[in-house]
Write a protein that holds these residues in place. Structure first.
Motif, PDB file in Angstrom:
ATOM      1  N   MET A 180      24.156  63.566 129.588  1.00  0.00           N
ATOM      2  CA  MET A 180      25.267  63.633 130.529  1.00  0.00           C
ATOM      3  C   MET A 180      26.587  63.998 129.851  1.00  0.00           C
ATOM      4  SD  MET A 180      24.488  63.218 133.576  1.00  0.00           S
ATOM      5  CE  MET A 180      26.056  62.833 134.347  1.00  0.00           C
ATOM      6  N   THR A 181      26.696  63.672 128.611  1.00  0.00           N
ATOM      7  CA  THR A 181      27.990  63.897 127.971  1.00  0.00           C
ATOM      8  C   THR A 181      27.796  64.540 126.605  1.00  0.00           C
ATOM      9  OG1 THR A 181      29.921  62.797 127.047  1.00  0.00           O
ATOM     10  CG2 THR A 181      27.904  61.534 127.091  1.00  0.00           C
ATOM     11  N   THR A 182      28.831  65.174 126.116  1.00  0.00           N
ATOM     12  CA  THR A 182      28.738  65.823 124.819  1.00  0.00           C
ATOM     13  C   THR A 182      29.327  64.913 123.753  1.00  0.00           C
ATOM     14  OG1 THR A 182      28.990  67.953 125.892  1.00  0.00           O
ATOM     15  CG2 THR A 182      29.402  67.894 123.545  1.00  0.00           C
ATOM     16  N   ASP A 183      28.703  64.927 122.576  1.00  0.00           N
ATOM     17  CA  ASP A 183      29.239  64.175 121.444  1.00  0.00           C
ATOM     18  C   ASP A 183      29.900  65.150 120.478  1.00  0.00           C
ATOM     19  OD1 ASP A 183      28.318  61.823 122.459  1.00  0.00           O
ATOM     20  OD2 ASP A 183      26.433  61.853 121.347  1.00  0.00           O
ATOM     21  N   ILE A 184      31.129  64.859 120.136  1.00  0.00           N
ATOM     22  CA  ILE A 184      31.890  65.763 119.280  1.00  0.00           C
ATOM     23  C   ILE A 184      32.414  64.996 118.068  1.00  0.00           C
ATOM     24  CG2 ILE A 184      33.969  67.216 119.171  1.00  0.00           C
ATOM     25  CD1 ILE A 184      33.643  67.829 122.110  1.00  0.00           C
ATOM     26  N   GLY A 185      32.224  65.572 116.897  1.00  0.00           N
ATOM     27  CA  GLY A 185      32.762  64.971 115.669  1.00  0.00           C
ATOM     28  C   GLY A 185      33.917  65.829 115.189  1.00  0.00           C
ATOM     29  N   ILE A 186      35.020  65.202 114.858  1.00  0.00           N
ATOM     30  CA  ILE A 186      36.194  65.970 114.437  1.00  0.00           C
ATOM     31  C   ILE A 186      36.714  65.482 113.090  1.00  0.00           C
ATOM     32  CG2 ILE A 186      38.545  66.693 115.032  1.00  0.00           C
ATOM     33  CD1 ILE A 186      37.845  66.196 117.965  1.00  0.00           C
ATOM     34  N   ASP A 187      36.852  66.436 112.172  1.00  0.00           N
ATOM     35  CA  ASP A 187      37.538  66.149 110.916  1.00  0.00           C
ATOM     36  C   ASP A 187      38.967  66.619 111.122  1.00  0.00           C
ATOM     37  OD1 ASP A 187      38.592  65.988 108.413  1.00  0.00           O
ATOM     38  OD2 ASP A 187      37.126  67.265 107.419  1.00  0.00           O
ATOM     39  N   ILE A 215      38.226  70.614 111.608  1.00  0.00           N
ATOM     40  CA  ILE A 215      36.868  71.140 111.752  1.00  0.00           C
ATOM     41  C   ILE A 215      36.191  70.357 112.863  1.00  0.00           C
ATOM     42  CG2 ILE A 215      34.690  71.655 110.571  1.00  0.00           C
ATOM     43  CD1 ILE A 215      36.180  71.498 107.913  1.00  0.00           C
ATOM     44  N   ILE A 216      35.593  71.063 113.809  1.00  0.00           N
ATOM     45  CA  ILE A 216      34.945  70.402 114.945  1.00  0.00           C
ATOM     46  C   ILE A 216      33.447  70.690 114.939  1.00  0.00           C
ATOM     47  CG2 ILE A 216      34.856  70.211 117.471  1.00  0.00           C
ATOM     48  CD1 ILE A 216      37.798  70.799 117.600  1.00  0.00           C
ATOM     49  N   TYR A 217      32.686  69.612 115.092  1.00  0.00           N
ATOM     50  CA  TYR A 217      31.228  69.685 115.089  1.00  0.00           C
ATOM     51  C   TYR A 217      30.751  69.202 116.458  1.00  0.00           C
ATOM     52  CZ  TYR A 217      26.415  68.286 113.696  1.00  0.00           C
ATOM     53  OH  TYR A 217      25.051  68.115 113.582  1.00  0.00           O
ATOM     54  N   VAL A 218      29.961  70.015 117.132  1.00  0.00           N
ATOM     55  CA  VAL A 218      29.418  69.603 118.425  1.00  0.00           C
ATOM     56  C   VAL A 218      27.932  69.360 118.251  1.00  0.00           C
ATOM     57  CG1 VAL A 218      28.946  70.300 120.811  1.00  0.00           C
ATOM     58  CG2 VAL A 218      31.155  70.823 119.773  1.00  0.00           C
ATOM     59  N   LYS A 219      27.492  68.195 118.720  1.00  0.00           N
ATOM     60  CA  LYS A 219      26.089  67.839 118.551  1.00  0.00           C
ATOM     61  C   LYS A 219      25.200  68.890 119.221  1.00  0.00           C
ATOM     62  CE  LYS A 219      23.066  63.959 119.072  1.00  0.00           C
ATOM     63  NZ  LYS A 219      22.824  62.708 119.722  1.00  0.00           N
ATOM     64  N   GLY A 220      24.211  69.362 118.481  1.00  0.00           N
ATOM     65  CA  GLY A 220      23.313  70.372 119.024  1.00  0.00           C
ATOM     66  C   GLY A 220      23.765  71.791 118.728  1.00  0.00           C
ATOM     67  N   LYS A 221      25.036  71.948 118.332  1.00  0.00           N
ATOM     68  CA  LYS A 221      25.540  73.296 118.036  1.00  0.00           C
ATOM     69  C   LYS A 221      25.996  73.455 116.588  1.00  0.00           C
ATOM     70  CE  LYS A 221      27.263  74.425 122.672  1.00  0.00           C
ATOM     71  NZ  LYS A 221      28.516  74.472 123.457  1.00  0.00           N
ATOM     72  N   GLY A 222      26.349  72.336 115.961  1.00  0.00           N
ATOM     73  CA  GLY A 222      26.871  72.433 114.594  1.00  0.00           C
ATOM     74  C   GLY A 222      28.379  72.647 114.591  1.00  0.00           C
ATOM     75  N   ILE A 223      28.880  73.261 113.494  1.00  0.00           N
ATOM     76  CA  ILE A 223      30.323  73.501 113.366  1.00  0.00           C
ATOM     77  C   ILE A 223      30.729  74.607 114.336  1.00  0.00           C
ATOM     78  CG2 ILE A 223      32.171  74.265 111.813  1.00  0.00           C
ATOM     79  CD1 ILE A 223      31.190  71.754 110.696  1.00  0.00           C
TER      80      ILE A 223
END
Length: 339
Positions: A4-11, A18-26
């Motif tokens: 239902m929702t996207t998980d995003i990791g941000i440095d 730098i932004i990393y999206v789960k399932g897509k990478g950087i």
């Protein structure tokens, strides 16, 4: 995407976001710079476009870095910058993403609240904060869940974070406000004192990337710097060598190594034994400085290796921490306010 929702990791770094999206990478890697109109306060552009403006703007436009030494120095502009970056990578306006951000190991409560607030205002549904060295280790594919010691050195634009990790936790850590920016400033200072030549921060950074080294025997690489002669006020070019820049860079690198040594001195002997076997893993853009690994090896007598995709390690680990939410302890992965 199924969930239902996207998980995003941000440095959210001092020099780079730098932004990393789960399932897509950087999905994004741009300078942490925003340009705004001083009269209206409106942010005109961020990232690469804004970086190109540093040192080149007319009075009414200012290009600024909203982060300094690893912490937010201008909340409003940081918020706007993050919003614009997120807009580029995340199109779904209805579902707010969960966002994880990494923070320096020595961050204060006030500073970490500011990070959470910025992320919430930029559109996060839920915010997690993870300490940089832990994110770096996860991004470098180190299994930190085992009871054995790992020494991580992460050098970003604003800070150098050092940590000994074991059993998913931080056993010892230190964070010093010394990163890539300080190396650039050392080059600016050297050229000014030695030749009366004033160069901009981008020119200094270029020189560092091209010929910067802390190796014992610097190669005879040369680089042409352009700037302003402080005596005549006129433009000037000068060729500098790797060998002449080495001492001022070495002085800073020595401080990082000294901080690593003090972390090791406070680490239980069993774990120091593990580190002696495994060596240290270096991450972050600052770890790419030539000769830094051999300096660490000669001073600390442990093997030092730069992680694969060192610059992106922290962002990758920040994005991957969602898979480890149940396993990582509270003090390593903190949950910020929910919407």
């Amino acid at each position: 995407m199924g969930e239902m929702t996207t998980d995003i990791g941000i440095d959210l770094g001092t020099a780079t976001v730098i932004i990393y999206v789960k399932g897509k990478g950087i999905v994004l890697k741009e300078p942490s710079v925003a340009a705004y109109d001083t009269r209206s306060g409106r942010v005109l552009c961020v990232g690469r476009e804004a970086y190109a403006m540093i040192g080149r703007t007319p009075d009414r436009i200012r290009a600024v870095r909203p982060l300094d030494e690893g912490v937010i120095s201008d909340n409003e502009i940081c918020e706007k910058m993050l919003q614009l970056f997120l807009k580029k990578v995340y199109k779904n306006a209805l579902l707010k993403p969960r966002i994880a951000l990494c923070v320096p190991a020595a961050i204060t409560d006030v500073e970490s609240r500011a990070v959470v607030e910025v992320a919430v205002k930029a559109g996060a549904r839920r915010v997690y904060l993870i300490e940089e060295p832990v994110a770096a280790a996860i991004g470098a594919r180190i299994d930190i869940s085992k009871p054995s010691g790992h020494l991580i050195l992460n050098i970003g634009g604003g800070t150098a974070d050092i940590a000994v990790l074991s059993l998913n936790g931080i056993v010892q850590k230190d964070s010093i406000k010394l990163g890539g920016d300080k190396f650039d400033q050392a080059i600016i200072r050297y050229l000014r004192d030695r030749y009366g030549l004033l160069v901009g921060e981008k020119m200094a950074e270029l020189a560092k990337k091209e010929i910067g080294t802390v190796a014992k025997d610097p190669q005879n690489d040369v680089f042409e710097v352009k700037g302003r002669n402080l005596t005549t006020g006129l433009p000037e070019k000068r060729t500098v060598t790797a060998a002449e820049l080495q001492p001022c860079l070495l002085e800073l690198a020595e401080q990082i190594v000294a901080a690593m040594q003090s972390v090791l001195e406070r680490t239980p002997p069993e774990l120091v034994g593990d580190i002696h076997t495994a060596g240290t893993v270096m991450t972050g853009g600052g770890s790419l400085l030539r000769g830094l690994d051999e300096l660490i090896e000669s001073r600390l007598h442990i093997e030092a290796q730069v992680a694969e995709s060192a610059e992106e390690c922290v962002a990758i680990g920040t994005g991957r921490c969602f898979d480890l939410i149940d396993r990582l302890p509270e003090d390593v992965l903190r949950q910020g306010a929910n919407r």
